[in-house]
Every structure is written in C-alpha cells, then in structure tokens.
Design an enzyme around this catalytic site. Structure first.
Site, PDB file in Angstrom:
ATOM      1  N   SER A  47       0.822  -1.219   0.000  1.00  0.00           N
ATOM      2  CA  SER A  47       0.000   0.000   0.000  1.00  0.00           C
ATOM      3  C   SER A  47       0.853   1.265   0.000  1.00  0.00           C
ATOM      4  O   SER A  47       0.358   2.353  -0.302  1.00  0.00           O
ATOM      5  CB  SER A  47      -0.893   0.007   1.236  1.00  0.00           C
ATOM      6  OG  SER A  47      -0.103  -0.183   2.392  1.00  0.00           O
ATOM      7  N   LYS A  48       2.126   1.148   0.346  1.00  0.00           N
ATOM      8  CA  LYS A  48       2.980   2.332   0.454  1.00  0.00           C
ATOM      9  C   LYS A  48       3.290   2.964  -0.899  1.00  0.00           C
ATOM     10  O   LYS A  48       3.707   4.116  -0.952  1.00  0.00           O
ATOM     11  CB  LYS A  48       4.275   1.988   1.192  1.00  0.00           C
ATOM     12  CG  LYS A  48       4.040   1.599   2.639  1.00  0.00           C
ATOM     13  CD  LYS A  48       3.464   2.756   3.447  1.00  0.00           C
ATOM     14  CE  LYS A  48       3.245   2.373   4.896  1.00  0.00           C
ATOM     15  NZ  LYS A  48       2.714   3.465   5.709  1.00  0.00           N
TER      16      LYS A  48
END
Ligand code: PMP
Length: 344
Positions: A47-48
C-alpha cells in the site's frame, strides 16, 4: 490502420486500483461477509506505493522537486521500497537512512531499486546525531531541492488514502460497506480511507488494529501518551511508540490489539486457505476480525472490508520460516506438521 498496443507507460500507472477479494474459507465459521483489499497487487507489492507517489507528485506540483533532486526517508520497510521505485521512474536520487537492525535482505532490496542506503547505529536514541532520524533530517536541511517524506508526520500520507483507497473501496462495495478494519502504523491508511468512507456514510464502523507493546489503543481511549504501554514486539509496520500526526484518531471508532503469535499463525493460515500469500500485518488484521466476530461485532448483513497491506515474500525469514517460528516459541502450544521435521 494499425491497432493500438495495449501497454502501460510505466510501473507508476499500475499503482492503486487493487482488487477486493472475497474471503471464504478462513471466514467460514464467522457470521457476515468478509473482503480483503489486496495491496500486494501494487507494483511495489504494498500500500505504500500510494503514499510515495502522492507525496512526490504533490512536491512536484508545488515546485519543490525537479528531476535530479533528492528524496529522503528513514525506513527500510515498504515505504522505502516504494519511494525508491517512484524515484527510478521520475529521475530523482533516493536516500534512505535506515537502522543497523534492518536485515541485509531488506537493504539489498532497496539498493536493487537504485536507492542510496545509509546504515545508522540502532542502539542510539532518536535525538542522537548518529540516529537515522537525525541523519535524514540533517541531509534534508543541507540539501536544496530535497524532500523529506516523513511519513509519520505528513498529512499527505492521510490524503493519499483519502483520494485513492477510500473511493476504491466505496466503489468496489457499491456503498454497502458496514465495517472498515485496518492495521495502524503511521495511521495514514486507516485515517484517509475512514475519512472518505465516513463522509459517504457516517455509519461505517472503523476499527484500528494495534499491537501489544504499542501506545495507539490507549491514546485513542484516553488521549494521553502512556509510556508504560511500550515494550518490544515482533510485528513490523503495526503500532507505534509515539503518536503520529498522520493518524486522525477522530475517524477511528475503536482499536483492538492482537498478539505476535496469533497474527503469525493467521497470516500462514490465509496463505494456506485462500491461496493469497500475505505479510505479517495481513495476519494481524484477519486475527482482529476473528476476535471481533467472537465479540459479536458482525451480523448476516455486515460487509466487512479489511486491508491486506503487503506480500508474503517479504517475510520468508520470519513468519514463513518454521525455524523462526520455533525460535519465537510460536509452535510450543500446538503440534502441527510444521513442528515435525520429516527426514527421508
Ligand atoms: N502493514 C505494513 C506491512 C506496513 O508496512 C504498514 C506501514 N507502516 C502498515 C501495515 C500500516 O499502514 P499505515 O502506516 O498506513 O498505518
């Protein structure tokens, strides 16, 4: 006329729009409908990617960054990898100041993505000039045309998820989501997504997952920082020993804590039941959902969405290593096939 070739321009076009997966087997004894947003489908496998792209593009829009400039951060984890990946495509130098506790594998991964990695001593305090926080800050102060991502204290971390993760989930569930459950580290994922979902429907219940040994749950309940809550734990990316401003505690209804041991076993169970190879915190969020189900949180009409933040391949020497699991004492209470070495 020639047909158009169907190809992405570069890996950044693959960020976001991750799939929502219905979980069936691991949830078969639970009441409700359960879905995971599988963030490993991002090109940097977590998700980063979303926050790295968003923060860097905001700096470009504000005219702070131009090609050849430098991006600085202090993590050997998923965020470092995502920043390095975005830097490759956009032509920035990427400097990551990391702790000497980081595994050689992780440091090699960052270097493989073109990052310059400064390994700083782990045993010094955060305000020591040799600490990775101070090294990063100093480099940022001294370097014109540099951006310090500072994910724990950057409001754009929340904004990235408000603009992407939240709308995606709302659309994927056709507005029928009743519960949103996510691990909280910087708090960007849960805060940004929850802000969007609650604007659409204030009744959506938002539950944060915290670690034993972290201050977040207690802070949410009392709005006071209690250092007695802090002690070492094994899950990476979940919980914190400080209060990040990238967490909006007001959009979170409650926190629930999970143990290192149960989260590790649950991550392994997700891989073996759903065929979805996930990281340690995906095990943590699924474990939290099991606990919430036991507390009677859900009914037949519940549509529960959880975030699986990253891919299992990053944990081969941890939760997917039987030797590591054994060394933690995580096999002590059970007698599974994993505990028996088969010799031929
Ligand atoms: N899981 C993993 C593996 C992470 O690296 C992080 C980020 N620290 C999280 C969960 C939590 O996400 P956030 O920082 O947005 O709260």
């Amino acid at each position: 006329m020639k047909q158009k070739i169907n190809a992405y321009d570069n890996v950044l076009d693959l960020i976001g729009n991750t799939p929502l997966l219905k979980l069936k087997k691991i949830t078969q004894n639970l009441i409700g409908n359960f879905y995971a947003k599988v963030e490993a489908f991002n090109p940097g496998h977590s998700s980063k990617d979303r926050i790295a792209l968003h923060i860097i593009e905001e700096a470009e829009r504000k005219g702070i960054l131009k090609p050849g400039d430098t991006i600085i951060e202090t993590t050997s984890g998923n965020t470092g990898f995502s920043i390095a990946m975005v830097s490759v495509i956009k032509g920035y130098d990427c400097i990551l100041a990391v702790s000497s506790k980081s595994s050689p594998d992780k440091i090699d991964m960052l270097r493989a993505m073109g990052a310059k990695v400064y390994v700083c001593p782990a045993h010094v305090s955060a305000d020591d000039p040799r600490s990775y926080y101070q090294v990063a800050r100093r480099m940022h102060d001294e370097m014109k045309g540099s951006v310090y991502i500072n994910q724990y204290f950057n409001e754009l971390n929340i904004d990235a998820h408000y603009q992407s993760t939240g709308p995606e989930i709302w659309e994927q569930t056709a507005g029928q989501i009743t519960h949103f459950i996510a691990c909280s580290g910087t708090g960007g994922t849960i805060s940004g997504t929850a802000r969007f979902l609650k604007e659409k429907n204030p009744a959506v219940k938002v539950i944060g997952v915290d670690a034993y040994g972290s201050v977040l749950k207690k802070y949410h309940e009392t709005r006071e920082f209690d250092s007695d809550e802090i002690y070492p734990y094994r899950i990476e990316g979940l919980g914190k020993n400080l209060i990040p401003t990238a967490t909006d505690f007001d959009v979170i209804d409650k926190f629930i804590k999970v143990t290192d041991e149960e989260s590790a076993h649950t991550a392994r169970e997700i891989s073996k039941t759903e065929g979805c190879f996930v990281g340690y915190t995906s095990g943590a969020v699924m474990q939290a959902v099991k606990q919430l189900a036991e507390e009677g949180e859900f009914d037949e009409n519940s549509n529960v969405v959880m975030i699986f933040p990253d891919h299992g391949s990053r944990y081969m020497s941890k939760i997917y290593s039987d030797d590591w699991m054994r060394a933690q004492g995580f096999f002590d209470a059970i007698n599974t096939e994993e505990t028996q070495k088969i010799e031929y």
